[in-house]
Scaffold this motif. Structure first.
Motif, short mmCIF file in Angstrom:
data_model
loop_
_atom_site.label_atom_id
_atom_site.label_comp_id
_atom_site.label_asym_id
_atom_site.label_seq_id
_atom_site.Cartn_x
_atom_site.Cartn_y
_atom_site.Cartn_z
N PHE A 68 -48.81 58.08 -8.66
CA PHE A 68 -50.13 57.67 -8.15
C PHE A 68 -50.05 56.27 -7.53
N SER A 69 -49.48 55.32 -8.26
CA SER A 69 -49.39 53.95 -7.78
C SER A 69 -48.42 53.82 -6.61
N ALA A 70 -47.27 54.51 -6.72
CA ALA A 70 -46.24 54.43 -5.67
C ALA A 70 -46.73 55.03 -4.36
N THR A 71 -47.59 56.03 -4.43
CA THR A 71 -48.11 56.65 -3.21
C THR A 71 -48.93 55.65 -2.41
N ALA A 72 -49.68 54.81 -3.10
CA ALA A 72 -50.46 53.78 -2.41
C ALA A 72 -49.53 52.82 -1.66
N GLY A 73 -48.42 52.46 -2.31
CA GLY A 73 -47.45 51.57 -1.67
C GLY A 73 -46.75 52.22 -0.49
N SER A 74 -46.32 53.48 -0.66
CA SER A 74 -45.60 54.16 0.42
C SER A 74 -46.51 54.44 1.62
N PHE A 75 -47.81 54.66 1.35
CA PHE A 75 -48.78 54.85 2.44
C PHE A 75 -48.91 53.57 3.26
N THR A 76 -48.99 52.44 2.56
CA THR A 76 -49.14 51.15 3.23
C THR A 76 -47.91 50.84 4.10
N SER A 77 -46.71 50.99 3.53
CA SER A 77 -45.51 50.68 4.30
C SER A 77 -45.30 51.68 5.44
#
Length: 253
Positions: free
Chosen positions: A49-58
């Motif tokens: 859940f948290s990593a998806t937010a990061g990968s979306f941003t990058s």
């Protein structure tokens, strides 16, 4: 509880910063969630859940920079999606230690090979799409989509190495395309984990925010500093993931 969340946010920031540059962020975030006392499947779901937010941003940052190759990605994204679905379905029923040995060998090879190959990924040698490299890319997308849904650590490193080896991209272009595929597998796995009730949103939301900030900063650094910075971080994270998995393997011996 507040202290635990602050520490998790710090780990999340660092994980997404590194992950957006060269992959391997799961090496930092997964143990952090484990230390927080979450059950194994809840760790996988909350981290996703948290990593998806990061990968979306990058991913957005890399797309805006023009480094993503959508002529290629349109072939690979559907297979990453399928692989991730199969991976999550498998992880909810299978003991993931069976993958450890194979992944350990592969990621150690990638780290050591990249370390001793002076020119690997420093120049863009991409000469266009062919039937052969598209098929190899589809196989890569399918298997790493499955692996990311099933387990995850090292997926970004495998993708970066795959794009360099198959298509001749440099580290910057490889990281850009890898992040987008990583986001596809992340969001797919996230939906399935959410439907299975394997996400702790109280912890996951603040960590997701810190990962967004870390991913944005990491992507800016990657785009500005280029392949010469990404390569040593890539080697370090690949070997660190391998070391982490090796220590885990000893527990089963």
């Amino acid at each position: 509880m507040i202290t635990k969340i602050i520490l998790l946010c710090m780990a999340g920031f660092l994980a997404s910063f590194v992950d957006s540059i060269a992959g391997g962020g799961g090496l930092i975030s997964m143990p952090a969630f484990m230390l927080a006392g979450l059950p194994p499947h809840m760790v996988l779901g909350t981290n996703k859940f948290s990593a998806t937010a990061g990968s979306f941003t990058s991913s957005l940052q890399f797309i805006k920079s023009g480094k993503a190759n959508f002529k290629l990605l349109k072939y690979l994204i559907p297979f990453t999606f399928i692989g991730s679905i199969l991976g999550v379905k498998a992880v909810l029923h299978i003991d993931q230690k069976f993958l450890n040995t194979l992944v350990l060998i592969l990621i150690m090879f990638i780290g050591i090979y990249t370390l001793f190959s002076k020119s690997l990924g420093l120049e863009d040698k991409f000469q266009g799409l062919t039937k052969k490299n598209v098929i190899l890319g589809v196989i890569l997308a399918l298997f790493l989509g499955f692996y990311d849904g099933f387990f995850g650590p090292g997926t970004g490193s495998f993708l970066v190495f795959g794009f360099i080896s198959i298509f001749g991209f440099n580290f910057v272009a490889s990281s850009a395309n890898a992040r987008i595929l990583n986001f596809v597998s992340n969001i797919t796995a996230l939906i399935l984990f959410a439907l299975s009730g394997k996400i702790n949103y109280m912890i996951g939301l603040p960590v997701a925010i810190s990962m967004i900030i870390g991913a944005k900063m990491g992507t800016i650094v990657a785009l500005n500093k280029g392949s010469k910075l990404i390569k040593p971080i890539f080697v370090t994270m690949s070997l660190a993931v391998a070391l982490k998995m090796l220590t885990g393997l000893f527990k089963y011996l």
